[in-house]
Design an enzyme around this catalytic site. Structure first.
Site, short mmCIF file in Angstrom:
data_model
loop_
_atom_site.label_atom_id
_atom_site.label_comp_id
_atom_site.label_asym_id
_atom_site.label_seq_id
_atom_site.Cartn_x
_atom_site.Cartn_y
_atom_site.Cartn_z
N HIS A 157 0.81 -1.12 -0.02
CA HIS A 157 -0.13 -0.11 -0.08
C HIS A 157 0.79 1.35 0.20
O HIS A 157 0.23 2.36 -0.22
CB HIS A 157 -1.00 -0.12 1.10
N GLY A 170 -6.97 11.63 7.65
CA GLY A 170 -7.67 10.84 6.77
C GLY A 170 -7.60 10.98 5.38
O GLY A 170 -7.54 10.13 4.36
N GLY A 180 -7.75 14.74 12.42
CA GLY A 180 -8.77 14.25 11.76
C GLY A 180 -9.82 15.22 12.39
O GLY A 180 -9.83 16.22 13.23
N THR A 181 -11.07 15.09 12.11
CA THR A 181 -12.28 15.70 12.69
C THR A 181 -13.13 14.54 13.52
O THR A 181 -12.98 13.61 13.33
CB THR A 181 -13.23 16.34 11.28
N GLU A 230 -10.72 6.18 13.88
CA GLU A 230 -9.42 5.67 13.56
C GLU A 230 -8.61 5.34 14.89
O GLU A 230 -7.88 4.72 14.80
CB GLU A 230 -8.87 6.51 12.35
N SER A 246 -16.16 19.08 14.35
CA SER A 246 -16.66 19.68 13.41
C SER A 246 -18.36 19.65 13.53
O SER A 246 -19.13 20.36 12.85
CB SER A 246 -16.59 18.68 12.00
N ASP A 247 -18.68 19.07 14.56
CA ASP A 247 -20.38 19.04 14.89
C ASP A 247 -20.49 18.59 16.34
O ASP A 247 -19.62 18.01 16.71
CB ASP A 247 -21.18 18.23 13.93
#
Length: 232
Positions: free
Chosen positions: A5, A21, A90-91, A182, A204-205
């Site tokens: 990968h 991400g 990340g979020t 994650e 984010s929320d």
């Protein structure tokens, strides 16, 4: 030789890596903050870059969505490329009213509804947690930048669109700060393989208030999180 990968050879990737991400976010970080940048990975469009930040060599690699994707990339980075410090950026969605959109949360520990830990055949439950040294450095970097942060338990969930709209309330009742997808896999891989890991997320929320950050707000405050991570 690379892995299934990740392209490149040992030495192409720095000992410290940021893991957003979104691979395009990795490109943004490389373009905005790093000097003398090389792109070492394009397999599956999961871009990876190495460059210089304030005189130090650092890499940034897209890790995809969910624990299986994070698990693959973090495992290969640690075992094949000998990465020592892995920092997820990340979020997340907040479960607590006082943790508002645009706030930054450091994951002291990462609960999960995943069965990931079955691979270790443990006689009990494992509690994935952050590396204490990275956690202290992140808090110090945030303080130096005058950016407030929260720290506590977060939860890594496998399902984004839950069938039960009230699913999150039991996690919130135990003081869980936020949900993402994650961190638990990253923490478990790091623990098993002898690396250091930290997850930091921008809210984010908010599940309680229904507040959602705008695209502009997310961009600005994601940048604050990047700066904390880079200054580690």
């Amino acid at each position: 030789m690379g892995t299934l990968h990740i392209n490149g050879s040992k030495g192409d990737i720095a000992e410290t890596i940021l893991l957003p991400g979104d691979p395009l976010r990795a490109k943004f970080i490389a373009d905005t903050y790093l000097k003398d940048v090389t792109c070492y990975n394009e397999i599956r469009g999961m871009l990876g870059f190495t460059g210089i930040y304030k005189g130090k060599r650092i890499s940034v690699q897209g890790s995809g969505m969910g624990m299986p994707s994070m698990g693959i990339y973090s495992y290969e980075l640690i075992t094949h490329f000998e990465v020592k410090n892995l920092i997820r950026i990340g979020t997340a969605g907040s479960f607590q009213e006082q943790i508002k959109t645009k706030d930054i949360v450091l994951g002291l520990s990462a609960s999960t509804d995943s069965n990931w830990a079955h691979t270790y055949e443990l006689p009990g439950s494992f509690a994935p947690c952050a590396d204490f040294d990275l956690l202290l450095k992140a808090k110090a970097a945030a303080d130096a930048l005058n950016i407030p942060v929260h720290a506590g338990n977060i939860v890594s969930c496998d399902v984004f669109y839950e069938a039960n709209p009230q699913w999150w309330k039991k996690w919130a009742a135990l003081g869980t700060l936020a949900v993402e997808m994650e961190a638990a896999a990253l923490y478990m891989n790091a623990a098993k393989l002898g690396a250091k890991a930290l997850a930091m997320v921008t809210i984010s929320d908010n599940f309680i208030t229904g507040e959602k950050a705008s695209v502009e707000d997310r961009q600005k405050n994601f940048n604050q999180m990047m700066e904390i991570a880079l200054d580690l």
